[in-house]
Design a protein around this motif. Structure first.
Motif, short mmCIF file in Angstrom:
data_model
loop_
_atom_site.label_atom_id
_atom_site.label_comp_id
_atom_site.label_asym_id
_atom_site.label_seq_id
_atom_site.Cartn_x
_atom_site.Cartn_y
_atom_site.Cartn_z
N PRO A 147 23.92 39.01 -2.90
CA PRO A 147 25.42 39.10 -3.51
C PRO A 147 26.19 40.37 -2.78
O PRO A 147 24.89 41.33 -2.77
N TYR A 148 26.73 40.65 -2.45
CA TYR A 148 27.63 41.76 -2.32
C TYR A 148 26.82 42.79 -3.30
O TYR A 148 27.13 42.44 -4.10
N SER A 164 24.98 42.96 1.84
CA SER A 164 25.05 43.38 3.47
C SER A 164 26.38 44.68 3.90
O SER A 164 25.77 44.81 4.79
N HIS A 165 27.19 45.24 2.89
CA HIS A 165 27.52 46.33 3.23
C HIS A 165 26.58 47.61 3.08
O HIS A 165 26.47 48.53 3.71
N GLU A 166 25.37 47.51 2.23
CA GLU A 166 24.36 49.00 2.00
C GLU A 166 24.13 48.90 2.49
O GLU A 166 23.56 49.74 3.53
N ASP A 167 23.41 47.74 3.46
CA ASP A 167 22.24 47.42 4.40
C ASP A 167 22.93 48.23 5.93
O ASP A 167 22.38 48.84 6.19
N GLY A 194 29.45 36.48 -3.96
CA GLY A 194 29.66 36.33 -5.37
C GLY A 194 30.34 37.33 -6.29
O GLY A 194 29.62 37.87 -7.10
N THR A 195 31.41 37.58 -6.36
CA THR A 195 31.95 38.83 -6.52
C THR A 195 33.66 37.55 -6.95
O THR A 195 34.05 37.14 -5.35
N THR A 196 34.05 38.08 -7.81
CA THR A 196 35.82 38.03 -7.74
C THR A 196 36.74 39.03 -7.87
O THR A 196 37.76 38.53 -7.22
N ASP A 197 35.57 40.16 -7.26
CA ASP A 197 37.01 41.61 -7.63
C ASP A 197 36.85 41.51 -5.46
O ASP A 197 35.76 42.67 -5.03
N LEU A 198 37.56 40.89 -5.29
CA LEU A 198 38.50 41.54 -4.00
C LEU A 198 39.50 42.33 -2.98
O LEU A 198 39.41 42.96 -1.91
#
Length: 368
Positions: free
Chosen positions: A168-169, A172-175, A280-284
């Motif tokens: 989950p978030y 991917s961003h950190e990768d 896996g986040t609601t904080d968009l």
């Protein structure tokens, strides 16, 4: 391998391209080489999309709504992981696979595309594939990257970041950001210039590209010479203003193809609505997932491309406008007759090849 079109179509596109204003921002419009019907879908694409339209009617509603279940994800991944290109470059380009460690210690594959005519201290494109954060791979964009390095002599790298929902978030961003840091440290080992790194990506990869660019600025690291974002995901939080509000009034749609074009717009937009669940986040409503919220005027020169019938066209052009208003050098191209993910169709659509040519020009023109 032969193209599925006559190469003269590329010159026709160049001769037919126009420049116009959208919300007072200059846009390059790439007209179709062999169709002048306003709002029509590219003839080669329309032939395929009619088949897709039929298949989507047979898919379960849970798949189209992107519900969080294993069966739906499996079906969508199979669809998104399909390689829709045909090789134009079948020799003269080597692919070297390496890996780096992510922030949490995970080992992430990264692939270098290097032609036999690579420039000395070559500029680099670090490309991040799309796929809704849950699908896609280097294989989907490999033919595009081979064409790019063969055309220009630059180096290209593609990262196979970890996918949601298993990761989950913000995995991917950190990768992807870890890959950028690794590339800056190791570029010279491949014959590349660590001070000439461009970051690019399509769709979700465009979102990841913007994350890398913004994180580098936050960390006060001068890592990126330019960014290339193709039909990027920039408004996952659903910001509403006069420029980004979704309405079909902003699309030219040829009446005789309306069913297919509208189905494509509605289906893909529906898929996009479920990305928070997938991640896996609601904080968009964070600039990392919704970069439309805020544009840093220190962002590097930016290349943007989007299809006329892409469900992300409105937010893409709205983001381009924000970049221009912030003083960021920006080139924006709209490809008439195309929808989403056209860069995956190298060898089948002349517009895909034209976009690779434009990307190469942008990189070579902005190297120092």
């Amino acid at each position: 391998m032969p193209r599925k079109y006559d190469k003269k179509r590329l010159n026709e596109m160049l001769n037919k391209q126009e420049t116009g204003l959208v919300d007072k921002v200059e846009i390059v419009f790439k007209n179709m080489p062999d169709c002048d019907i306003k709002g029509a879908m590219e003839p080669r694409l329309y032939k395929d999309m009619k088949k897709v339209a039929l298949l989507t009617r047979l898919l379960p509603k849970s798949v189209l709504k992107l519900e969080m279940n294993t069966a739906s994800i499996k079906k969508l991944r199979k669809m998104f992981n399909n390689v829709d290109s045909t090789p134009i470059i079948d020799k003269g380009v080597d692919v070297i696979t390496d890996s780096f460690l992510a922030a949490d210690g995970g080992e992430i594959p990264i692939h270098c595309f290097k032609s036999q005519e690579t420039l000395e201290n070559a500029p680099i494109l670090y490309f991040i594939h799309g796929g809704g954060f849950f699908a896609g791979s280097t294989a989907v964009v490999a033919d595009m990257l081979k064409l790019l390095v063969a055309n220009t002599g630059i180096l290209a790298f593609s990262v196979d970041y970890r996918l949601a929902p298993e990761h989950p978030y913000p995995t991917s961003h950190e990768d992807c950001y870890s890959g950028l840091l690794w590339l800056h440290q190791h570029a010279s080992q491949f014959g590349g210039d660590p001070d000439q790194i461009f970051v690019g990506g399509d769709s979700a990869g465009g979102n990841l590209t913007l994350y890398c660019a913004n994180r580098a600025l936050e960390d006060q690291l001068d890592l990126i010479k330019g960014q290339l974002i193709l039909y990027p995901t920039v408004n996952m939080g659903g910001v509403q203003d006069e420029y980004v509000r979704f309405t079909k009034d902003k699309f030219d749609i040829y009446d005789k193809q309306a069913k297919v074009i509208n189905l494509s717009l509605d289906m893909l937009r529906g898929l996009g609505d479920g990305l928070g669940q997938i991640l896996g986040t609601t904080d968009l409503m964070t600039p990392y997932l919704t970069p439309y919220m805020a544009v840093n005027p220190k962002l590097p020169p930016t290349f943007i491309a989007v299809g006329e019938h892409d469900f992300l066209k409105i937010e893409t052009l709205a983001y381009a406008r924000k970049l221009v208003m912030a003083g960021v050098e920006t080139k924006t191209i709209v490809y008439k007759g195309l929808g989403h993910a056209f860069i995956d169709r190298i060898g089948y659509l002349p517009q895909s090849e034209d976009c690779v040519i434009e990307m190469g020009k942008f990189i070579l023109n902005h190297r120092s």
